[in-house]
Design an enzyme around this catalytic site. Sequence first.
Site, PDB file in Angstrom:
ATOM      1  CE1 TYR A  96     -10.233  22.239 -43.278  1.00 51.56           C
ATOM      2  CE2 TYR A  96      -9.533  22.036 -45.562  1.00 51.56           C
ATOM      3  CZ  TYR A  96      -9.233  22.195 -44.217  1.00 51.56           C
ATOM      4  OH  TYR A  96      -7.923  22.313 -43.824  1.00 51.56           O
ATOM      5  CD  GLU A 132     -11.337  26.107 -37.660  1.00 52.84           C
ATOM      6  OE1 GLU A 132     -10.187  26.395 -38.044  1.00 52.84           O
ATOM      7  OE2 GLU A 132     -11.856  24.982 -37.832  1.00 52.84           O
TER       8      GLU A 132
END
Length: 244
Positions: free
Chosen positions: A166, A173
């Site tokens: 994660y 991103e």
Amino acid sequence: MSAAAPATSKTAHGDVAAKKKKGPGALATAYLVIYNVVMTAGWLVIAVGLVRAYLARGSYHGLYYSIEKPLKFFQTGALLEILHCAVGIVPSSVVLTGFQVLSRVFLTWAVTHSVREVQSEDSVLLFVTAWTVTEIIRYSFYTFSLLNHLPYLIKWARYTFFLALYPMGVSGELLTIYAALPFVQKTGLYSVTLPNKYNFSFDYHSFLILVMISYIPLFPQLYFHMIRQRKKVLGHVEDYSKVE
């Protein structure tokens, strides 16, 4: 906020606890099994594509181009998950599922696809790798849960790998969006300036900055939610092991 979307144990097409209370009908279950098997296979294709491209080139630079088409196809295919929640065959929040799926689709199409200059960035490989491993585990988890034959190893991976994947995905991103900012500002991509007949303006560059800022409150909430879920799902097993 897409990252390694495990942040939703509730997004699970195979949430075991919920299904014991009230699961989908036989036809819906069959459909969901097929959907999750196809999605698992699709992300496996992406994983194999990444490995083969790396072995052929001897470098991890530019591996995105080797899996661009299947990545777009299967990530966009996740939009069906929103429909699954909306029609009630999956007992999950439409809002939460929609947010997580749409954030990934946004990054896939509105950032990586639209700003071609960032496609060779290492950050793209960072989130693609995180997504790929996460989705193989996630869809496998859903498939076996629907079949009521969930191996402990998959359950453990589902609630453990996110600890690294994660943050890895979120980092990729954010770095990718950040890398896109200069090109978006220079080209005016997706921006609408005044004057125009609609008397409306939109600055895509500023919008991307707001998207990045939104990670600050959202990432910790989703991440710690999964940590709590991990403790709930795996805690008793780990405590039992310690006793033995």
